[in-house]
Enzyme design. Structure first.
Site, PDB file in Angstrom:
ATOM      1  N   ASP A  90      -7.875  -7.464   7.886  1.00 48.86           N
ATOM      2  CA  ASP A  90      -8.160  -7.146   9.291  1.00 48.86           C
ATOM      3  C   ASP A  90      -7.610  -8.201  10.261  1.00 48.86           C
ATOM      4  O   ASP A  90      -7.741  -8.043  11.478  1.00 48.86           O
ATOM      5  CB  ASP A  90      -9.669  -6.969   9.514  1.00 48.86           C
ATOM      6  CG  ASP A  90     -10.194  -5.690   8.889  1.00 48.86           C
ATOM      7  OD1 ASP A  90      -9.379  -4.836   8.500  1.00 48.86           O
ATOM      8  OD2 ASP A  90     -11.434  -5.542   8.791  1.00 48.86           O
ATOM      9  N   ARG A 107      -6.851   5.562   1.412  1.00 50.49           N
ATOM     10  CA  ARG A 107      -8.262   5.189   1.422  1.00 50.49           C
ATOM     11  C   ARG A 107      -9.176   6.191   0.702  1.00 50.49           C
ATOM     12  O   ARG A 107     -10.027   6.831   1.326  1.00 50.49           O
ATOM     13  CB  ARG A 107      -8.733   4.931   2.860  1.00 50.49           C
ATOM     14  CG  ARG A 107      -7.927   3.833   3.530  1.00 50.49           C
ATOM     15  CD  ARG A 107      -8.396   3.507   4.912  1.00 50.49           C
ATOM     16  NE  ARG A 107      -9.615   2.699   4.914  1.00 50.49           N
ATOM     17  CZ  ARG A 107     -10.243   2.314   6.002  1.00 50.49           C
ATOM     18  NH1 ARG A 107      -9.782   2.663   7.186  1.00 50.49           N
ATOM     19  NH2 ARG A 107     -11.338   1.592   5.938  1.00 50.49           N
ATOM     20  N   CYS A 165      -5.934   7.839   6.503  1.00 45.29           N
ATOM     21  CA  CYS A 165      -5.913   7.384   7.894  1.00 45.29           C
ATOM     22  C   CYS A 165      -4.661   6.559   8.111  1.00 45.29           C
ATOM     23  O   CYS A 165      -3.816   6.453   7.221  1.00 45.29           O
ATOM     24  CB  CYS A 165      -7.175   6.620   8.238  1.00 45.29           C
ATOM     25  SG  CYS A 165      -7.176   4.964   7.590  1.00 45.29           S
ATOM     26  N   ILE A 209      -4.145  -5.151   0.361  1.00 48.64           N
ATOM     27  CA  ILE A 209      -5.348  -4.298   0.379  1.00 48.64           C
ATOM     28  C   ILE A 209      -4.997  -2.847   0.712  1.00 48.64           C
ATOM     29  O   ILE A 209      -5.436  -1.926   0.030  1.00 48.64           O
ATOM     30  CB  ILE A 209      -6.396  -4.824   1.388  1.00 48.64           C
ATOM     31  CG1 ILE A 209      -6.702  -6.321   1.147  1.00 48.64           C
ATOM     32  CG2 ILE A 209      -7.677  -3.984   1.341  1.00 48.64           C
ATOM     33  CD1 ILE A 209      -7.401  -6.649  -0.151  1.00 48.64           C
ATOM     34  N   ARG A 215     -14.430   6.490   9.586  1.00 49.49           N
ATOM     35  CA  ARG A 215     -14.561   6.518   8.124  1.00 49.49           C
ATOM     36  C   ARG A 215     -15.842   5.889   7.621  1.00 49.49           C
ATOM     37  O   ARG A 215     -16.336   6.241   6.549  1.00 49.49           O
ATOM     38  CB  ARG A 215     -13.399   5.774   7.495  1.00 49.49           C
ATOM     39  CG  ARG A 215     -12.072   6.425   7.681  1.00 49.49           C
ATOM     40  CD  ARG A 215     -11.051   5.630   6.921  1.00 49.49           C
ATOM     41  NE  ARG A 215     -11.492   5.498   5.548  1.00 49.49           N
ATOM     42  CZ  ARG A 215     -11.185   6.330   4.565  1.00 49.49           C
ATOM     43  NH1 ARG A 215     -10.409   7.355   4.799  1.00 49.49           N
ATOM     44  NH2 ARG A 215     -11.636   6.155   3.349  1.00 49.49           N
ATOM     45  N   ARG A 217     -12.925   0.887  20.000  1.00 44.84           N
ATOM     46  CA  ARG A 217     -13.718   1.104  18.781  1.00 44.84           C
ATOM     47  C   ARG A 217     -14.211  -0.220  18.208  1.00 44.84           C
ATOM     48  O   ARG A 217     -15.207  -0.240  17.489  1.00 44.84           O
ATOM     49  CB  ARG A 217     -12.865   1.800  17.714  1.00 44.84           C
ATOM     50  CG  ARG A 217     -12.509   3.214  18.057  1.00 44.84           C
ATOM     51  CD  ARG A 217     -11.817   3.871  16.897  1.00 44.84           C
ATOM     52  NE  ARG A 217     -12.647   3.777  15.690  1.00 44.84           N
ATOM     53  CZ  ARG A 217     -12.285   4.184  14.490  1.00 44.84           C
ATOM     54  NH1 ARG A 217     -11.104   4.693  14.311  1.00 44.84           N
ATOM     55  NH2 ARG A 217     -13.090   4.056  13.460  1.00 44.84           N
ATOM     56  N   LYS A 244     -18.841  -5.639  14.159  1.00 44.71           N
ATOM     57  CA  LYS A 244     -18.819  -4.180  13.979  1.00 44.71           C
ATOM     58  C   LYS A 244     -19.014  -3.803  12.515  1.00 44.71           C
ATOM     59  O   LYS A 244     -19.813  -2.934  12.183  1.00 44.71           O
ATOM     60  CB  LYS A 244     -17.474  -3.627  14.471  1.00 44.71           C
ATOM     61  CG  LYS A 244     -17.185  -2.201  14.054  1.00 44.71           C
ATOM     62  CD  LYS A 244     -15.802  -1.737  14.483  1.00 44.71           C
ATOM     63  CE  LYS A 244     -14.665  -2.133  13.605  1.00 44.71           C
ATOM     64  NZ  LYS A 244     -14.361  -1.253  12.458  1.00 44.71           N
ATOM     65  N   ASN A 245     -18.252  -4.468  11.632  1.00 46.04           N
ATOM     66  CA  ASN A 245     -18.276  -4.057  10.219  1.00 46.04           C
ATOM     67  C   ASN A 245     -19.529  -4.510   9.485  1.00 46.04           C
ATOM     68  O   ASN A 245     -19.745  -4.129   8.336  1.00 46.04           O
ATOM     69  CB  ASN A 245     -17.007  -4.538   9.504  1.00 46.04           C
ATOM     70  CG  ASN A 245     -15.791  -3.750   9.950  1.00 46.04           C
ATOM     71  OD1 ASN A 245     -15.929  -2.724  10.627  1.00 46.04           O
ATOM     72  ND2 ASN A 245     -14.616  -4.216   9.594  1.00 46.04           N
TER      73      ASN A 245
HETATM   74  C1  EPZ Z   1     -13.816  -2.106   5.114  1.00 45.22           C
HETATM   75  O1  EPZ Z   1     -13.259  -0.838   4.849  1.00 45.22           O
HETATM   76  C2  EPZ Z   1     -13.669  -2.361   6.597  1.00 45.22           C
HETATM   77  N1  EPZ Z   1     -14.400  -1.332   7.331  1.00 45.22           N
HETATM   78  C3  EPZ Z   1     -12.203  -2.393   6.971  1.00 45.22           C
HETATM   79  O2  EPZ Z   1     -12.082  -2.726   8.343  1.00 45.22           O
HETATM   80  C4  EPZ Z   1     -11.490  -3.463   6.146  1.00 45.22           C
HETATM   81  O3  EPZ Z   1     -10.116  -3.437   6.424  1.00 45.22           O
HETATM   82  C5  EPZ Z   1     -11.742  -3.226   4.654  1.00 45.22           C
HETATM   83  O4  EPZ Z   1     -13.162  -3.137   4.385  1.00 45.22           O
HETATM   84  C6  EPZ Z   1     -11.159  -4.307   3.764  1.00 45.22           C
HETATM   85  O5  EPZ Z   1     -11.710  -5.545   4.113  1.00 45.22           O
HETATM   86  C7  EPZ Z   1     -15.710  -1.438   7.498  1.00 45.22           C
HETATM   87  O6  EPZ Z   1     -16.351  -2.375   7.049  1.00 45.22           O
HETATM   88  C8  EPZ Z   1     -16.377  -0.375   8.287  1.00 45.22           C
HETATM   89  P1  EPZ Z   1     -12.504  -1.083   0.967  1.00 45.22           P
HETATM   90  P2  EPZ Z   1     -13.519  -0.108   3.455  1.00 45.22           P
HETATM   91  O7  EPZ Z   1     -13.308  -0.018   0.337  1.00 45.22           O
HETATM   92  O8  EPZ Z   1     -14.867  -0.432   2.976  1.00 45.22           O
HETATM   93  C9  EPZ Z   1      -9.444   0.958  -2.098  1.00 45.22           C
HETATM   94  C10 EPZ Z   1     -11.284  -2.515  10.588  1.00 45.22           C
HETATM   95  O9  EPZ Z   1     -10.164  -2.613  11.144  1.00 45.22           O
HETATM   96  N2  EPZ Z   1     -10.536   1.875  -2.466  1.00 45.22           N
HETATM   97  O10 EPZ Z   1     -12.891  -2.503   0.738  1.00 45.22           O
HETATM   98  O11 EPZ Z   1     -13.153   1.314   3.646  1.00 45.22           O
HETATM   99  C11 EPZ Z   1      -8.977   1.186  -0.665  1.00 45.22           C
HETATM  100  O12 EPZ Z   1      -8.086   2.254  -0.567  1.00 45.22           O
HETATM  101  C12 EPZ Z   1     -11.446  -1.795   9.266  1.00 45.22           C
HETATM  102  O13 EPZ Z   1     -12.326  -2.966  11.091  1.00 45.22           O
HETATM  103  C13 EPZ Z   1     -10.336   2.784  -3.489  1.00 45.22           C
HETATM  104  O14 EPZ Z   1      -9.277   2.840  -4.107  1.00 45.22           O
HETATM  105  O15 EPZ Z   1     -12.415  -0.824   2.537  1.00 45.22           O
HETATM  106  C14 EPZ Z   1      -8.363  -0.155  -0.346  1.00 45.22           C
HETATM  107  O16 EPZ Z   1      -7.068  -0.208  -0.853  1.00 45.22           O
HETATM  108  C15 EPZ Z   1     -10.201  -1.116   8.807  1.00 45.22           C
HETATM  109  N3  EPZ Z   1     -11.370   3.640  -3.802  1.00 45.22           N
HETATM  110  C16 EPZ Z   1      -9.253  -1.136  -1.093  1.00 45.22           C
HETATM  111  O17 EPZ Z   1      -9.940  -0.356  -2.077  1.00 45.22           O
HETATM  112  C17 EPZ Z   1     -12.567   3.607  -3.149  1.00 45.22           C
HETATM  113  O18 EPZ Z   1     -13.451   4.401  -3.481  1.00 45.22           O
HETATM  114  C18 EPZ Z   1     -10.296  -1.852  -0.259  1.00 45.22           C
HETATM  115  O19 EPZ Z   1     -10.989  -0.902   0.565  1.00 45.22           O
HETATM  116  C19 EPZ Z   1     -12.760   2.658  -2.120  1.00 45.22           C
HETATM  117  C20 EPZ Z   1     -11.720   1.803  -1.789  1.00 45.22           C
END
Ligand code: EPZ
Length: 421
Positions: free
Chosen positions: A307, A122, A117, A329, A93, A399, A22-23
């Protein structure tokens, strides 16, 4: 609302075919906006999030055609709209991943801010700052990110302050059509990013540093059509590996990719499960031996993935000892803890760590969760528990897990979906 009913206790034995990730599929779908030619994706999982993304792409003039057999064609000869509306973004998202491609192709994008969320606040500040560094002008108006680049985007070096999967993806896609060279420092190294780079390269992008935290993109004036197969889902692989371990079963995971699941399988092996890497798949089993407590800490790839944290916690809840699970994370990703507690688990949370003291057995109960991985951890707990578990809010599972009950049932799980009103 539908729920899933599980009568636990059956050791799962059989074969499960791993679906496409999915991701990986979601950012690949948004990357198809970068070209006016058709792009075909195969091994796309049949999931609610994929349909939501297809619906979102249609807002911009993309003809997304489900060709059956997990194959989709995406064709956006012309961008006819640049607004990603709140009603779609709030459901998913990953919608924010249209920002980079739309801006790069048309010089404009208006994407609703996703908001917080169930697992944390996030923010999307790193996406925004990175695009600004590439020359975009960005205003936040009425809950929307309004980005414009009247003179196009220009390559530069962007050092991301936090490792972010989504920001790396958005910036990669934007840089593919920017003028000049972009260097992404402290880039995420998740396999899904490697998959996105593979598609972009197949579309004519020039990218170096795949698999590292320093990615260099040489912008091109245009990209072209391509065909690409989505990588296997490493989180689905890990989830079913835990299903084998938690039930004392023996499951062959066909189509799983050994190279991207090491950090998931290593703690599973330390907990006492046997893992055999075979040609074309992975076999995971646990015989009569008990489960040992193993500490894990979530980290960006190649560390243990956030995840998989909830699923691993379900396993640790019936270990013979104790395990410390630390989430680095997301700040609020322990929503499954009280629900596992309702099934008899002994878990105490202090800040970002959960101390899991193994109990002899879990007991079935009605439970519910607020996100995808938390929900599936309750399914896993239910498979191992004594008696009946009813997992509510099944839409979370739909989902992200393709044909979950069917796959588990084929291995002997007593599981069924019950329609609610
Ligand atoms: C991706 O989310 C995945 N989603 C998530 O999977 C996964 O948990 C996550 O990466 C971490 O591996 C998809 O790929 C669609 P990040 P993403 O930006 O890209 C902070 C699932 O269950 N951050 O790597 O949104 C953020 O808050 C989902 O399948 C900022 O501070 O995650 C977090 O603490 C849930 N500012 C950390 O970085 C930003 O602008 C990592 O988030 C962006 C992120």
């Amino acid at each position: 609302m539908d729920s899933i009913l599980i009568r636990g206790g059956n050791p799962l034995r059989g074969t499960i075919q791993i679906s496409g990730a999915k991701n990986a599929a979601l950012p690949l779908m948004t990357a198809t906006l970068l070209t006016d030619e058709p792009v075909t994706l195969t091994n796309v999982p049949a999931l609610a999030d994929i349909r939501t993304m297809a619906e979102l792409l249609a807002e911009f003039g993309c003809k997304a055609e489900d060709q059956g057999n997990n194959s989709w064609q995406f064709n956006t000869p012309e961008i006819t709209g640049t607004v990603a509306p709140y009603d779609i973004v709030r459901k998913m998202r990953a919608s924010v991943l249209v920002l980079g491609p739309l801006l790069a192709r048309t010089g404009e994008a208006k994407v609703s801010l996703p908001g917080g969320c169930a697992i944390g606040t996030r923010p999307v500040n790193i996406h925004i700052q990175g695009l600004e560094a590439l020359g975009a002008e960005i205003e936040i108006e009425g809950g929307y990110i309004h980005a414009t680049a009247p003179r196009g985007l220009t390559g530069t070096t962007v050092t991301m302050p936090v490792v972010s999967v989504g920001a790396t993806e958005n910036l990669l896609m934007a840089a593919a059509l920017a003028e000049g060279t972009t260097v992404l420092e402290n880039a995420a190294r998740e396999p899904e990013i490697g998959d996105l780079i593979d598609l972009l390269v197949a579309m004519g992008a020039v990218v170096a540093g795949r698999g590292t935290d320093r990615i260099t993109i040489t912008g091109q004036p245009a990209l072209h059509g391509a065909a690409h197969r989505v990588i296997p889902d490493r989180i689905e692989t890990g989830t079913f590996a835990v299903a084998a371990a938690i039930t004392g079963g023996d499951i062959l995971l066909t189509g799983a990719d050994h190279d991207i699941v090491e950090a998931i399988l290593a703690p599973l092996q330390r907990s006492g499960a046997s893992v055999d890497l075979l040609e074309g798949g992975i076999r995971v089993r646990r015989d009569g031996a008990g489960i040992l407590g193993v500490d894990v800490m979530t980290e960006p790839y190649p560390g243990f993935p956030t995840d998989m944290q909830a699923q691993f916690m379900a396993l640790m809840s019936i270990s013979h000892s104790a395990a410390m699970i630390t989430e680095t994370i997301f700040e609020n990703r322990f929503m499954h803890v009280p629900e596992l507690g309702r099934m008899g688990a002994d878990i105490t949370v202090h800040d970002s760590s959960a101390m899991v003291r193994g109990v002899r057995r879990l007991k079935g109960a009605p439970v519910m969760a607020t996100d995808l991985r938390a929900s599936v951890s309750l399914v896993l707990a239910g498979l191992a528990a004594e008696g009946e578990t009813q997992v509510n809010r099944v839409y979370h599972l739909d989902r992200g897990y393709e044909r979950l009950e069917e796959k588990l049932k084929a291995c002997g799980a007593d599981i069924e979906r019950v329609s609610g009103n």
